[in-house]
Design an enzyme around this catalytic site. Structure first.
Site, PDB file in Angstrom:
ATOM      1  N   GLY A   1      -9.816  -4.359   1.609  1.00  0.00           N
ATOM      2  CA  GLY A   1      -9.015  -4.149   2.797  1.00  0.00           C
ATOM      3  C   GLY A   1      -9.287  -2.815   3.442  1.00  0.00           C
TER       4      GLY A   1
ATOM      5  N   THR B   1       0.826  -1.204   0.000  1.00  0.00           N
ATOM      6  CA  THR B   1       0.000   0.000   0.000  1.00  0.00           C
ATOM      7  C   THR B   1       0.861   1.255   0.000  1.00  0.00           C
ATOM      8  OG1 THR B   1      -1.649  -1.195   1.286  1.00  0.00           O
ATOM      9  CG2 THR B   1      -1.820   1.203   1.270  1.00  0.00           C
TER      10      THR B   1
END
Length: 324
Positions: free
Chosen positions: A219, A189
């Site tokens: 997520g 990320t």
């Protein structure tokens, strides 16, 4: 634990402009990358950092700064966002992103998009040009068409390195049914938080998700309060890690709540949430945080976290846990 902090500048009429970025956390111990790879990662982090800081230095808004920084990382195959996204169990790339404005508490997010070149742009468009906070999958892409955002073919996101990792993960899972895959791979990320000259903070996060994630899995990255949160009354946070736990613990909002209601510093709040709460559940990851007074923190309980910070007195990028 790694964190750095800058002093408050209450005597200044203008806020001490600051940008902090991350490119993912996880199993990033020394030796994972060659010296050449480390140079490439640090160069791209520096490019993203400078893109965001240039916006701030020219009087631009924190929102514009984080978008500029995240776009650089989305366009790079080095990070698990945009171009370098990891693969789902079905061998596809599904992208999530979110953004939040600390001045207004407006927020925008998208989940499961497959053809949007820069999901952070779409998340911001959702925030600014719709009455909603989140769009998902085909609906998000329909909205992107209305907004005139750039589409690409799904193969744009495929990189050889990610494809090899995907195949390796499938093989590992086949031979080791007890393998906890999230612990074995980097959480790629990307995110940014910034403080602009007017004292406004903003946060943004973008990701390709988790390797081998199942159909429709979402997520923490697009979940406001979990992977992203910003409020001028407290701080701005972008997170990276095992998303299911960040959602359960509302990591980003918890940090800001400790600052706003408990009077904690951003470093103390981030350390508490990562080390006492996340670590206590057996999960790992990290956060970047900046407050309206210019204090900031980078905290993670994993072996490393791609990260960088820039303000008037500090400029640094790092990968491993002992570089600050």
């Amino acid at each position: 634990m790694v964190f750095v902090s800058a002093p408050a500048f209450a005597e200044h009429h203008e806020a001490p402009i600051t940008i902090v970025i991350h490119g993912g956390a996880g199993a990033l111990g020394p030796g994972r990358y060659t010296p050449e790879q480390e140079i490439a990662y640090k160069a791209k982090l520096t490019e993203a950092l400078n893109a965001g800081y240039d916006v701030l230095e020219n009087g631009g808004a924190a929102l514009d700064a984080i978008e500029a920084a995240i776009i650089i990382m989305e366009d790079s195959p080095l990070f698990n966002a945009g171009k370098g996204a990891v693969f789902t169990r079905e061998g596809k790339n599904e992208l999530d992103s979110s953004v939040m404005d600390g001045a207004t508490l407006n927020a925008g997010a998208v989940a499961g998009v497959t053809r949007i070149k820069n999901p952070i742009k779409l998340a911001r468009a959702v925030m600014e040009n719709s009455e909603h906070v989140m769009f998902a999958r085909e609906g998000a892409e329909e909205f992107a068409k209305e907004q005139g955002l750039e589409f690409v073919k799904p193969r744009y996101f495929k990189t050889d390195a990610r494809w090899r990792s995907y195949k390796a993960a499938l093989e590992k899972e086949k031979h080791d049914k007890d393998s906890a895959l999230p612990h074995d791979f980097k959480y790629g990320t990307v995110g940014a938080v910034a403080l602009d000259i007017n004292g406004n903070v903003a946060a943004g996060t973008s990701t390709g998700g988790m390797t081998l994630k199942r159909y429709g899995r979402v997520g923490d990255a697009p979940i406001i309060g979990a992977g992203t949160f910003a409020d001028n009354k407290s701080c701005a946070v972008s997170a990276t890690g095992w998303g299911e736990y960040f959602i359960r613990l509302t990591i980003a909002r918890d940090i800001c709540a400790q600052v706003e209601y408990g009077g904690a510093t951003v470093a103390d709040a981030a350390n508490d949430v990562i080390y006492n709460r996340l670590d206590g559940m057996g999960a790992d990851g990290g956060v970047i945080v900046v407050a309206p007074d210019g204090t900031f923190a980078t905290v993670f309980n994993s072996a490393g976290m791609f990260r960088g910070v820039k303000n008037a007195t500090v400029e640094s990028v790092a990968i491993y846990g002992d570089e600050d």
